[in-house]
Design an enzyme around this catalytic site. Sequence first.
Site, PDB file in Angstrom:
ATOM      1  N   ASN A 162       8.900 -28.206  15.232  1.00  0.00           N
ATOM      2  CA  ASN A 162       8.210 -27.166  15.724  1.00  0.00           C
ATOM      3  C   ASN A 162       8.232 -25.836  14.695  1.00  0.00           C
ATOM      4  O   ASN A 162       7.636 -24.998  14.647  1.00  0.00           O
ATOM      5  CB  ASN A 162       9.340 -26.262  17.357  1.00  0.00           C
ATOM      6  CG  ASN A 162       9.073 -27.272  18.484  1.00  0.00           C
ATOM      7  OD1 ASN A 162       7.912 -27.878  18.875  1.00  0.00           O
ATOM      8  ND2 ASN A 162       9.761 -27.304  19.578  1.00  0.00           N
ATOM      9  N   LYS A 185      27.218 -22.262  21.737  1.00  0.00           N
ATOM     10  CA  LYS A 185      25.707 -23.489  21.119  1.00  0.00           C
ATOM     11  C   LYS A 185      26.424 -24.349  22.664  1.00  0.00           C
ATOM     12  O   LYS A 185      27.740 -24.732  22.849  1.00  0.00           O
ATOM     13  CB  LYS A 185      25.915 -24.174  20.498  1.00  0.00           C
ATOM     14  CG  LYS A 185      24.744 -24.756  19.511  1.00  0.00           C
ATOM     15  CD  LYS A 185      24.006 -24.279  18.865  1.00  0.00           C
ATOM     16  CE  LYS A 185      21.991 -24.518  18.413  1.00  0.00           C
ATOM     17  NZ  LYS A 185      21.330 -23.583  17.729  1.00  0.00           N
TER      18      LYS A 185
HETATM   19  N1  LIG Z   1      13.963 -23.917  17.390  1.00  0.00           N
HETATM   20  C1  LIG Z   1      14.392 -21.954  16.455  1.00  0.00           C
HETATM   21  O1  LIG Z   1      13.890 -21.450  17.098  1.00  0.00           O
HETATM   22  C2  LIG Z   1      15.778 -22.387  15.549  1.00  0.00           C
HETATM   23  C3  LIG Z   1      15.750 -21.638  14.813  1.00  0.00           C
HETATM   24  C4  LIG Z   1      16.471 -21.299  14.154  1.00  0.00           C
HETATM   25  C5  LIG Z   1      17.227 -22.917  13.517  1.00  0.00           C
HETATM   26  N2  LIG Z   1      16.186 -24.075  13.588  1.00  0.00           N
HETATM   27  C6  LIG Z   1      17.412 -25.367  13.511  1.00  0.00           C
HETATM   28  O2  LIG Z   1      15.800 -25.976  12.408  1.00  0.00           O
HETATM   29  C7  LIG Z   1      15.673 -27.395  12.708  1.00  0.00           C
HETATM   30  C8  LIG Z   1      14.054 -27.353  13.338  1.00  0.00           C
HETATM   31  O3  LIG Z   1      14.243 -27.745  14.164  1.00  0.00           O
HETATM   32  P1  LIG Z   1      13.454 -27.499  15.327  1.00  0.00           P
HETATM   33  O4  LIG Z   1      13.268 -26.491  16.794  1.00  0.00           O
HETATM   34  O5  LIG Z   1      11.590 -27.035  14.348  1.00  0.00           O
HETATM   35  O6  LIG Z   1      13.233 -28.513  16.116  1.00  0.00           O
HETATM   36  P2  LIG Z   1      11.952 -29.548  16.379  1.00  0.00           P
HETATM   37  O7  LIG Z   1      12.896 -30.812  16.635  1.00  0.00           O
HETATM   38  O8  LIG Z   1      11.115 -29.786  16.722  1.00  0.00           O
HETATM   39  O9  LIG Z   1      12.280 -30.616  14.459  1.00  0.00           O
HETATM   40  C9  LIG Z   1      12.587 -30.901  14.075  1.00  0.00           C
HETATM   41  C10 LIG Z   1      12.146 -32.275  13.027  1.00  0.00           C
HETATM   42  O10 LIG Z   1      12.656 -33.026  11.671  1.00  0.00           O
HETATM   43  C11 LIG Z   1      12.408 -33.930  12.606  1.00  0.00           C
HETATM   44  N3  LIG Z   1      13.546 -35.942  12.138  1.00  0.00           N
HETATM   45  C12 LIG Z   1      14.446 -35.674  12.286  1.00  0.00           C
HETATM   46  N4  LIG Z   1      15.456 -36.222  10.958  1.00  0.00           N
HETATM   47  C13 LIG Z   1      14.799 -36.211  10.069  1.00  0.00           C
HETATM   48  C14 LIG Z   1      15.174 -36.935   9.274  1.00  0.00           C
HETATM   49  N5  LIG Z   1      16.265 -37.803   8.880  1.00  0.00           N
HETATM   50  N6  LIG Z   1      13.615 -37.009   8.373  1.00  0.00           N
HETATM   51  C15 LIG Z   1      12.893 -36.668   8.638  1.00  0.00           C
HETATM   52  N7  LIG Z   1      12.955 -35.567   9.828  1.00  0.00           N
HETATM   53  C16 LIG Z   1      13.455 -35.802  11.155  1.00  0.00           C
HETATM   54  C17 LIG Z   1      12.227 -34.307  13.801  1.00  0.00           C
HETATM   55  O11 LIG Z   1      11.138 -35.786  14.100  1.00  0.00           O
HETATM   56  C18 LIG Z   1      11.374 -33.803  13.973  1.00  0.00           C
HETATM   57  O12 LIG Z   1      10.044 -33.399  13.760  1.00  0.00           O
HETATM   58  C19 LIG Z   1      17.004 -27.344  13.850  1.00  0.00           C
HETATM   59  O13 LIG Z   1      18.049 -28.116  12.468  1.00  0.00           O
HETATM   60  C20 LIG Z   1      17.398 -26.664  14.501  1.00  0.00           C
HETATM   61  O14 LIG Z   1      18.838 -26.502  14.313  1.00  0.00           O
HETATM   62  C21 LIG Z   1      15.447 -23.731  15.739  1.00  0.00           C
HETATM   63  C1  LIG Z   2      16.360 -19.785  19.255  1.00  0.00           C
HETATM   64  C2  LIG Z   2      18.225 -19.442  19.277  1.00  0.00           C
HETATM   65  C3  LIG Z   2      19.585 -19.297  20.462  1.00  0.00           C
HETATM   66  C4  LIG Z   2      18.945 -20.730  19.126  1.00  0.00           C
HETATM   67  C5  LIG Z   2      18.508 -21.498  18.314  1.00  0.00           C
HETATM   68  N1  LIG Z   2      17.918 -22.843  17.701  1.00  0.00           N
HETATM   69  C6  LIG Z   2      19.014 -21.122  16.539  1.00  0.00           C
HETATM   70  O1  LIG Z   2      19.563 -22.006  15.502  1.00  0.00           O
HETATM   71  O2  LIG Z   2      19.488 -19.854  15.828  1.00  0.00           O
END
Ligand SMILES: NC(=O)c1ccc[n+]([C@@H]2O[C@H](COP(=O)([O-])OP(=O)(O)OC[C@H]3O[C@@H](n4cnc5c(N)ncnc54)[C@H](O)[C@@H]3O)[C@@H](O)[C@H]2O)c1
Ligand SMILES: CC(C)C[C@H](N)C(=O)O
Length: 366
Positions: free
Chosen positions: A183, A80
């Site tokens: 997202n 990461k």
């Molecule tokens: N994007 C992916 O495909 C993916 C894959 C696996 C895991 N994740 C994990 O999922 C989580 C969200 O990812 P994302 O891509 O949607 O990110 P993102 O930044 O689009 O969404 C996160 C949201 O959480 C909000 N936030 C942050 N702190 C907060 C708090 N204290 N209280 C309330 N809201 C809060 C932010 O304003 C934001 O809208 C992360 O932990 C990420 O590592 C994402």
């Molecule tokens: C799309 C992935 C490679 C990364 C993602 N943010 C995860 O935590 O799984």
Amino acid sequence: MEIFKYLEDQDYEQVVFCQDKNSGLKAIIAIHDTTLGPALGGTRMWTYDSEEDAIIDALRLAKGMTYKNAAAGLNLGGGKTVIIGDPKKDKNPEMFRAFGRYIQGLNGRYITAEDVGTTVQDMDTIYMETDYVTGISPEFGSSGNPSPATAYGVYLGMKATAKEAFGSDSLEGKVVAVQGVGNVAYHMCKHLHEEGAKLIVTDINKDSVKRAMEDFGAHAVDPDDIYGVECDIYAPCALGATINDDTLSQIKAKAIAGSANNQLAEPRHGEKLNELGIVYAPDYVINSGGVINVADELNGYNQDRAFKQIEKIYDSLERIFEISKRDNIPTHIAADRMAEERIESVSRSRSTFLKNEHSIISRRNG
Ligand SMILES: NC(=O)c1ccc[n+]([C@@H]2O[C@H](COP(=O)([O-])OP(=O)(O)OC[C@H]3O[C@@H](n4cnc5c(N)ncnc54)[C@H](O)[C@@H]3O)[C@@H](O)[C@H]2O)c1
Ligand SMILES: CC(C)C[C@H](N)C(=O)O
């Protein structure tokens, strides 16, 4: 921080500090374990309180990717990156190009993708300098933004969790408290809304809350109030460590299923959930849809094939709940065992010397 002690204790392979004065790049690439293959894990851009916090986040997230990729059946190791900075103010194309050159310098040991604070456009900029990036624009034959794929996996995983907690996997009428409607959670909420779940949401970003209220009829609460709301399922979808000493006593849900990485502040919080009879879907299993989707690019991306594999998240969670009951262990430990057993068994079967070992990245577009 005694960095080498930390690396030794948790068996990390490599940490790379990347600095570029011209663009302001300050990045930390952490590679935890490459037994199964190159380390694939996203790039997070965030404003950290200290450099130590950023290093620890990179390390914890990298280890999570080792377990996520192993449990998802991918031939990929875990890594990461975190970039220190405010994604709203500090980004510039030169930063991501400079970062791409650092990735290229690792010669395939690390492959990146999106995470919190980075976008498909950022990945496209990285792609100008290196082939070791996924989640770039579909025009390049890539899978694009991984969030909808992650959300689909979390939705299916939530159904498996509901089956364990309530005896049926229907989410119709279930109240789901969603922390962070960014997202992934936006797309997750769409699936839940379509199935008839009732949504309570919170976010520090007011526009995201408004969008969920307008599009899905969600009820909104303040960020600190989300833990204590009356609900069936708590879905942590913001940042990590929200299951901790402060929040555990407030949570009224019977199940926890969300997209955030590193949801348990410490492993003992998973044990506590088990004692309280709260069904916990281990984070790196339920949120593996995104990495499964981007990893498919390494075979020449095929969305049907990728989504069929994402659907297996439901079965993996059923298996984890079964092991947890059979062996009387918390679900996060059952998941860890599953991942560790796979790493060990593959490592044994790949121990013979090969002079010309192939790299899976070479299959792309093949
Ligand atoms: N994007 C992916 O495909 C993916 C894959 C696996 C895991 N994740 C994990 O999922 C989580 C969200 O990812 P994302 O891509 O949607 O990110 P993102 O930044 O689009 O969404 C996160 C949201 O959480 C909000 N936030 C942050 N702190 C907060 C708090 N204290 N209280 C309330 N809201 C809060 C932010 O304003 C934001 O809208 C992360 O932990 C990420 O590592 C994402
Ligand atoms: C799309 C992935 C490679 C990364 C993602 N943010 C995860 O935590 O799984």
